[in-house]
Design an enzyme around this catalytic site. Structure first.
Site, PDB file in Angstrom:
ATOM      1  N   ARG A  30      43.968 -46.938 179.491  1.00 43.66           N
ATOM      2  CA  ARG A  30      43.467 -48.238 179.026  1.00 43.66           C
ATOM      3  C   ARG A  30      42.049 -48.086 178.476  1.00 43.66           C
ATOM      4  O   ARG A  30      41.213 -47.385 179.068  1.00 43.66           O
ATOM      5  CB  ARG A  30      43.497 -49.268 180.158  1.00 43.66           C
ATOM      6  CG  ARG A  30      44.924 -49.581 180.574  1.00 43.66           C
ATOM      7  CD  ARG A  30      45.066 -50.748 181.506  1.00 43.66           C
ATOM      8  NE  ARG A  30      46.402 -50.715 182.081  1.00 43.66           N
ATOM      9  CZ  ARG A  30      47.513 -51.178 181.484  1.00 43.66           C
ATOM     10  NH1 ARG A  30      47.427 -51.747 180.296  1.00 43.66           N
ATOM     11  NH2 ARG A  30      48.685 -51.074 182.078  1.00 43.66           N
ATOM     12  N   ASP A  31      41.808 -48.754 177.343  1.00 42.48           N
ATOM     13  CA  ASP A  31      40.489 -48.713 176.716  1.00 42.48           C
ATOM     14  C   ASP A  31      39.472 -49.384 177.649  1.00 42.48           C
ATOM     15  O   ASP A  31      39.746 -50.434 178.244  1.00 42.48           O
ATOM     16  CB  ASP A  31      40.529 -49.434 175.364  1.00 42.48           C
ATOM     17  CG  ASP A  31      39.334 -49.082 174.490  1.00 42.48           C
ATOM     18  OD1 ASP A  31      39.528 -48.401 173.475  1.00 42.48           O
ATOM     19  OD2 ASP A  31      38.199 -49.491 174.845  1.00 42.48           O
ATOM     20  N   ASN A  88      41.493 -44.810 163.660  1.00 36.72           N
ATOM     21  CA  ASN A  88      40.282 -44.879 162.848  1.00 36.72           C
ATOM     22  C   ASN A  88      39.845 -43.474 162.458  1.00 36.72           C
ATOM     23  O   ASN A  88      39.940 -42.545 163.267  1.00 36.72           O
ATOM     24  CB  ASN A  88      39.155 -45.560 163.636  1.00 36.72           C
ATOM     25  CG  ASN A  88      39.459 -47.022 163.908  1.00 36.72           C
ATOM     26  OD1 ASN A  88      40.001 -47.719 163.049  1.00 36.72           O
ATOM     27  ND2 ASN A  88      39.141 -47.497 165.110  1.00 36.72           N
ATOM     28  N   VAL A  97      34.686 -41.975 168.754  1.00 37.60           N
ATOM     29  CA  VAL A  97      35.014 -40.801 169.572  1.00 37.60           C
ATOM     30  C   VAL A  97      35.818 -39.835 168.706  1.00 37.60           C
ATOM     31  O   VAL A  97      36.890 -40.184 168.202  1.00 37.60           O
ATOM     32  CB  VAL A  97      35.821 -41.206 170.831  1.00 37.60           C
ATOM     33  CG1 VAL A  97      36.150 -39.968 171.653  1.00 37.60           C
ATOM     34  CG2 VAL A  97      35.048 -42.218 171.679  1.00 37.60           C
ATOM     35  N   HIS A 101      42.779 -40.433 168.238  1.00 40.50           N
ATOM     36  CA  HIS A 101      43.445 -41.333 169.188  1.00 40.50           C
ATOM     37  C   HIS A 101      44.140 -42.464 168.455  1.00 40.50           C
ATOM     38  O   HIS A 101      43.677 -42.938 167.419  1.00 40.50           O
ATOM     39  CB  HIS A 101      42.459 -41.896 170.214  1.00 40.50           C
ATOM     40  CG  HIS A 101      41.198 -42.436 169.615  1.00 40.50           C
ATOM     41  ND1 HIS A 101      40.152 -41.609 169.229  1.00 40.50           N
ATOM     42  CD2 HIS A 101      40.802 -43.694 169.328  1.00 40.50           C
ATOM     43  CE1 HIS A 101      39.179 -42.346 168.742  1.00 40.50           C
ATOM     44  NE2 HIS A 101      39.547 -43.623 168.768  1.00 40.50           N
ATOM     45  N   MET A 102      45.226 -42.884 169.043  1.00 42.60           N
ATOM     46  CA  MET A 102      45.977 -44.031 168.547  1.00 42.60           C
ATOM     47  C   MET A 102      45.628 -45.223 169.441  1.00 42.60           C
ATOM     48  O   MET A 102      45.779 -45.149 170.665  1.00 42.60           O
ATOM     49  CB  MET A 102      47.477 -43.710 168.641  1.00 42.60           C
ATOM     50  CG  MET A 102      48.412 -44.817 168.288  1.00 42.60           C
ATOM     51  SD  MET A 102      50.116 -44.315 168.667  1.00 42.60           S
ATOM     52  CE  MET A 102      50.534 -43.412 167.197  1.00 42.60           C
ATOM     53  N   HIS A 103      45.117 -46.298 168.838  1.00 39.63           N
ATOM     54  CA  HIS A 103      44.903 -47.532 169.598  1.00 39.63           C
ATOM     55  C   HIS A 103      46.220 -48.290 169.628  1.00 39.63           C
ATOM     56  O   HIS A 103      46.829 -48.518 168.577  1.00 39.63           O
ATOM     57  CB  HIS A 103      43.882 -48.445 168.899  1.00 39.63           C
ATOM     58  CG  HIS A 103      42.486 -47.929 168.859  1.00 39.63           C
ATOM     59  ND1 HIS A 103      41.502 -48.382 169.718  1.00 39.63           N
ATOM     60  CD2 HIS A 103      41.881 -47.023 168.062  1.00 39.63           C
ATOM     61  CE1 HIS A 103      40.355 -47.770 169.431  1.00 39.63           C
ATOM     62  NE2 HIS A 103      40.564 -46.951 168.421  1.00 39.63           N
TER      63      HIS A 103
HETATM   64  P1  5GP Z   1      37.183 -45.483 167.941  1.00 37.22           P
HETATM   65  O1  5GP Z   1      36.156 -46.478 167.519  1.00 37.22           O
HETATM   66  O2  5GP Z   1      36.625 -44.073 167.988  1.00 37.22           O
HETATM   67  O3  5GP Z   1      38.459 -45.577 167.162  1.00 37.22           O
HETATM   68  O4  5GP Z   1      37.608 -45.882 169.410  1.00 37.22           O
HETATM   69  C1  5GP Z   1      37.085 -45.303 170.559  1.00 37.22           C
HETATM   70  C2  5GP Z   1      37.545 -46.165 171.714  1.00 37.22           C
HETATM   71  O5  5GP Z   1      37.319 -45.453 172.898  1.00 37.22           O
HETATM   72  C3  5GP Z   1      36.792 -47.484 171.825  1.00 37.22           C
HETATM   73  O6  5GP Z   1      37.727 -48.563 171.755  1.00 37.22           O
HETATM   74  C4  5GP Z   1      36.101 -47.383 173.178  1.00 37.22           C
HETATM   75  O7  5GP Z   1      36.054 -48.617 173.860  1.00 37.22           O
HETATM   76  C5  5GP Z   1      36.928 -46.346 173.897  1.00 37.22           C
HETATM   77  N1  5GP Z   1      36.183 -45.581 174.881  1.00 37.22           N
HETATM   78  C6  5GP Z   1      35.008 -44.934 174.670  1.00 37.22           C
HETATM   79  N2  5GP Z   1      34.602 -44.301 175.794  1.00 37.22           N
HETATM   80  C7  5GP Z   1      35.577 -44.539 176.723  1.00 37.22           C
HETATM   81  C8  5GP Z   1      35.725 -44.142 178.087  1.00 37.22           C
HETATM   82  O8  5GP Z   1      34.902 -43.441 178.659  1.00 37.22           O
HETATM   83  N3  5GP Z   1      36.840 -44.591 178.728  1.00 37.22           N
HETATM   84  C9  5GP Z   1      37.786 -45.357 178.113  1.00 37.22           C
HETATM   85  N4  5GP Z   1      38.845 -45.716 178.860  1.00 37.22           N
HETATM   86  N5  5GP Z   1      37.665 -45.746 176.837  1.00 37.22           N
HETATM   87  C10 5GP Z   1      36.584 -45.347 176.142  1.00 37.22           C
END
Ligand code: 5GP
Length: 115
Positions: A30-31, A88, A97, A101-103
């Site tokens: 989970r995010d 993204n 990050v 990753h797939m949201h």
């Molecule tokens: P991006 O913007 O790179 O597509 O998404 C990165 C996602 O990783 C964000 O939605 C952010 O909330 C999530 N995220 C970043 N650090 C952590 C973490 O330490 N734990 C979890 N569970 N999610 C994280």
């Protein structure tokens, strides 16, 4: 070898995360900052920084992201109501990050894709 991110620590369970699925190829958790009632990240265990770094060797792991997504949406009960899958890449998409990753977002009407 690409640089590790916080996601490698989550895969190895070195820091807390709400992991909903894990196998040899992928991990889903989970995010930490959910943008919808259900917001899960599904990631390959192998570090691939962005979609730009994907190679033919990654086909199995990346195809598996979708197999796992299909499993999770059933578990979460949103397979019929609907959901959105997002990846993204780099600055204009707001990637934070650099571990591909797939949201998986769902649990409410998500509206139009781009606002
Ligand atoms: P991006 O913007 O790179 O597509 O998404 C990165 C996602 O990783 C964000 O939605 C952010 O909330 C999530 N995220 C970043 N650090 C952590 C973490 O330490 N734990 C979890 N569970 N999610 C994280």
């Amino acid at each position: 070898m690409y640089q590790e991110t916080i996601f490698s620590k989550i895969i190895r369970r070195e820091i807390p995360a709400d992991i909903v699925y894990q196998d040899d190829l992928v991990t889903a958790f989970r995010d930490i900052s959910p943008q919808a009632p259900i917001h899960i990240l599904i990631i390959p265990n192998k570090i691939i920084p962005t979609v730009n770094h994907v190679t033919a060797e990654d086909e199995q792991a990346l195809g598996h992201l979708f197999v796992v997504a299909a499993k999770i949406v059933q578990q979460e009960g949103i397979d019929e109501s609907g959901y959105r899958l997002i990846m993204n890449c780099n600055k204009d998409a707001g990637q934070e990050v650099f571990h591909l990753h797939m949201h998986l977002l769902g649990g409410k009407n998500l509206g139009k894709l781009i606002s």
